[in-house]
Motif scaffolding. Sequence first.
Motif, short mmCIF file in Angstrom:
data_model
loop_
_atom_site.label_atom_id
_atom_site.label_comp_id
_atom_site.label_asym_id
_atom_site.label_seq_id
_atom_site.Cartn_x
_atom_site.Cartn_y
_atom_site.Cartn_z
N PHE A 268 -15.16 72.51 -59.07
CA PHE A 268 -15.64 72.60 -60.45
C PHE A 268 -14.59 72.08 -61.42
N LEU A 269 -13.32 72.39 -61.17
CA LEU A 269 -12.25 71.93 -62.05
C LEU A 269 -12.15 70.41 -62.04
N LEU A 270 -12.31 69.82 -60.87
CA LEU A 270 -12.25 68.36 -60.77
C LEU A 270 -13.43 67.70 -61.48
N ALA A 271 -14.58 68.41 -61.51
CA ALA A 271 -15.77 67.85 -62.13
C ALA A 271 -15.87 68.17 -63.62
N LEU A 272 -15.10 69.14 -64.08
CA LEU A 272 -15.22 69.61 -65.47
C LEU A 272 -15.05 68.52 -66.53
N PRO A 273 -14.25 67.46 -66.30
CA PRO A 273 -14.16 66.40 -67.32
C PRO A 273 -15.51 65.81 -67.72
N LEU A 274 -16.53 65.95 -66.87
CA LEU A 274 -17.86 65.48 -67.25
C LEU A 274 -18.36 66.19 -68.50
N LEU A 275 -18.02 67.47 -68.62
CA LEU A 275 -18.53 68.28 -69.72
C LEU A 275 -17.66 68.21 -70.96
N LYS A 287 -29.69 62.50 -65.94
CA LYS A 287 -30.27 61.20 -65.63
C LYS A 287 -29.91 60.71 -64.23
N ASP A 288 -28.95 61.35 -63.59
CA ASP A 288 -28.60 61.00 -62.21
C ASP A 288 -28.24 62.27 -61.45
N GLN A 289 -28.03 62.12 -60.14
CA GLN A 289 -27.81 63.31 -59.33
C GLN A 289 -26.42 63.92 -59.56
N CYS A 290 -25.46 63.15 -60.00
CA CYS A 290 -24.15 63.70 -60.35
C CYS A 290 -24.31 64.72 -61.49
N TYR A 293 -26.28 67.97 -60.32
CA TYR A 293 -25.49 68.99 -59.62
C TYR A 293 -24.44 69.60 -60.54
N MET A 294 -23.97 68.86 -61.53
CA MET A 294 -23.03 69.43 -62.49
C MET A 294 -23.69 70.52 -63.32
N VAL A 295 -24.88 70.25 -63.81
CA VAL A 295 -25.60 71.24 -64.60
C VAL A 295 -25.96 72.44 -63.73
N VAL A 330 -22.40 72.89 -54.01
CA VAL A 330 -23.00 72.39 -55.25
C VAL A 330 -21.94 71.75 -56.13
N MET A 331 -20.80 72.41 -56.26
CA MET A 331 -19.70 71.87 -57.08
C MET A 331 -19.09 70.62 -56.47
N ALA A 332 -19.15 70.51 -55.15
CA ALA A 332 -18.49 69.39 -54.47
C ALA A 332 -19.11 68.04 -54.84
N ILE A 333 -20.40 68.03 -55.18
CA ILE A 333 -21.08 66.76 -55.47
C ILE A 333 -20.53 66.09 -56.73
N PRO A 334 -20.59 66.74 -57.90
CA PRO A 334 -20.03 66.07 -59.09
C PRO A 334 -18.53 65.84 -58.98
N ALA A 335 -17.82 66.75 -58.30
CA ALA A 335 -16.38 66.56 -58.13
C ALA A 335 -16.09 65.30 -57.34
N ALA A 336 -16.90 65.03 -56.31
CA ALA A 336 -16.69 63.83 -55.51
C ALA A 336 -16.83 62.56 -56.35
N TYR A 337 -17.85 62.54 -57.23
CA TYR A 337 -18.04 61.36 -58.10
C TYR A 337 -16.85 61.18 -59.04
#
Length: 525
Positions: A268-275, A287-290, A293-295, A330-337
């Motif tokens: 989640f921390l790695l993906a948090l920059p999305l928000l 609009k996409d799967q990244c 899964y983030m939401v 669940v968190m791993a998906i947006p983090a991977a992107y």
Amino acid sequence: MKSKWIIPVFCVLMIFAYHFVAYTGHYGYDDLHYAKLANDLNHGLFDFTDHYSYRWPVVVLTALSYQLFGINDFASALPALLVLTTIILLVFQVLKRESVSVIVAGLSLVCLNPVMLLYSDKLMPDIYLALAVFAVLYTISQHRYGKMFRDPRMAAMVVAGALLVGFMTKTLIVLLFPFLLFLFISDIRKKQFMNFWKWGIGFTVAFFGIYFFVIFLLTGDPLMRFRTIADGTLQGPLAEMQTVGFFIRQVSYRFFALLTHEGIVPGFLLALPLLISKKWKDVFAMKDQCAFYMVASVFLLIAADIFVPGSFMDMYLSVSARHYLFLVPVMAIPAAYIVGEVFSGVRNPLPGIAVMFVCALIAVFLYGNSWATTYFPLLVILILAALSRNFKSTRRVFLVLLVLVLMIPPAIMVKRANEIHYAGQRTIVMEEFILPDSDCIVLTDDVQMRLAKYYQQFSACRTEFHHFREVVEMQGKAESVFILQNPYTLHLSGEKDIFQNFLKNKDMNRTFSDANTKMVVFQLK
């Protein structure tokens, strides 16, 4: 595409290898209770007054494993290992069209997560719930963005089935409903995917209706599962968790402190920059799967944080990180992107650095050393990535560094498992007491007693294991009375001090000791 399959195959082989190298056995309570319920089921017995009996996926799969392989540790671990294997394959299915860096990052965040790895071979329901939650999200995302489950009826049926399996495993599947409600309202506003929701609601009502009807046929009361929960042993802890003070501590710091300390949140921390970017509104547009899964991660985190257990819930949260396993894939998906974009120089790593820096500082003040084993190493990798943005050739280097950092907690766990030496403990109990099957009574702590009965396959034997508090009642009931001291199971049972007091002033001889496990056997005179 075919070469990418090597990555999930390697991950599956890794989790099986971890089981054989670092298996630490059972905790002695819930897990061995499931083992007994599975054994009872194989003998045609089912306790309708026990709320654990209603966790059918766990009990039934374990019973099937016992039918195939007998009652042993591998048979107990196999269902959970296969469940995690399925999660790994589903995560790969989501990411398989992305670059190797994204796939490796996503799968590493799942199978190297310390909590996920710890419970990968444990006879517990939490990993089953994680699969059910991810299966629901995977099916919906494939229906919306992918090529599978394009038929709304098929997608709806799979989602309804996964919800039912999750509900049968643990009623905590309800934590998924806030996100599903948000998704439903969003689709109504946009007038999209309405056939999916019509079929989804229909299948869900039908499946759950059949489930409660089956319980009615078996027990005469469709709500029997909830009544057993309300009458069960969880009500003491639940009463404490329904207080205002607990809720304030939970929401304000306790929840995130637990997840940070146990290593649940790196994804989640790695993906948090999305928000925290300027396009955060686009993320919630999904609009996409990244973004999807983030939401979903955000909603699941909030739901788990503010969750207040009720008398009809069959488990409470914030006691152990295992209850939050469903968050990891669940968190791993947006983090991977995000990791793929940062390492390739496409995304600015500074927001990620700021997030990880704050978390690393917080981790310093938590008990344990997660700051040194997880968050500061991840922070260093992000800083190095920022300094090397113009050198795209370093992309693979940072990917290797990420995997190595994520391997630190598992490496510590392997070392700890070797110190516990569970296999040696089991061998001693088997060779000293169970295999000879002599007319004797063995007094020991609660967990070791339960383990021994599990080793005996829950069968009546001449060698009987009892709690050490029963010493008076057991005198004269067998040719010999032994006391078995196992430091590890004493730790698990929380009876170390009581046991030491019990040993005082006992007239006994030491008959066996082992330097590796520190187990000692005494014989009462």
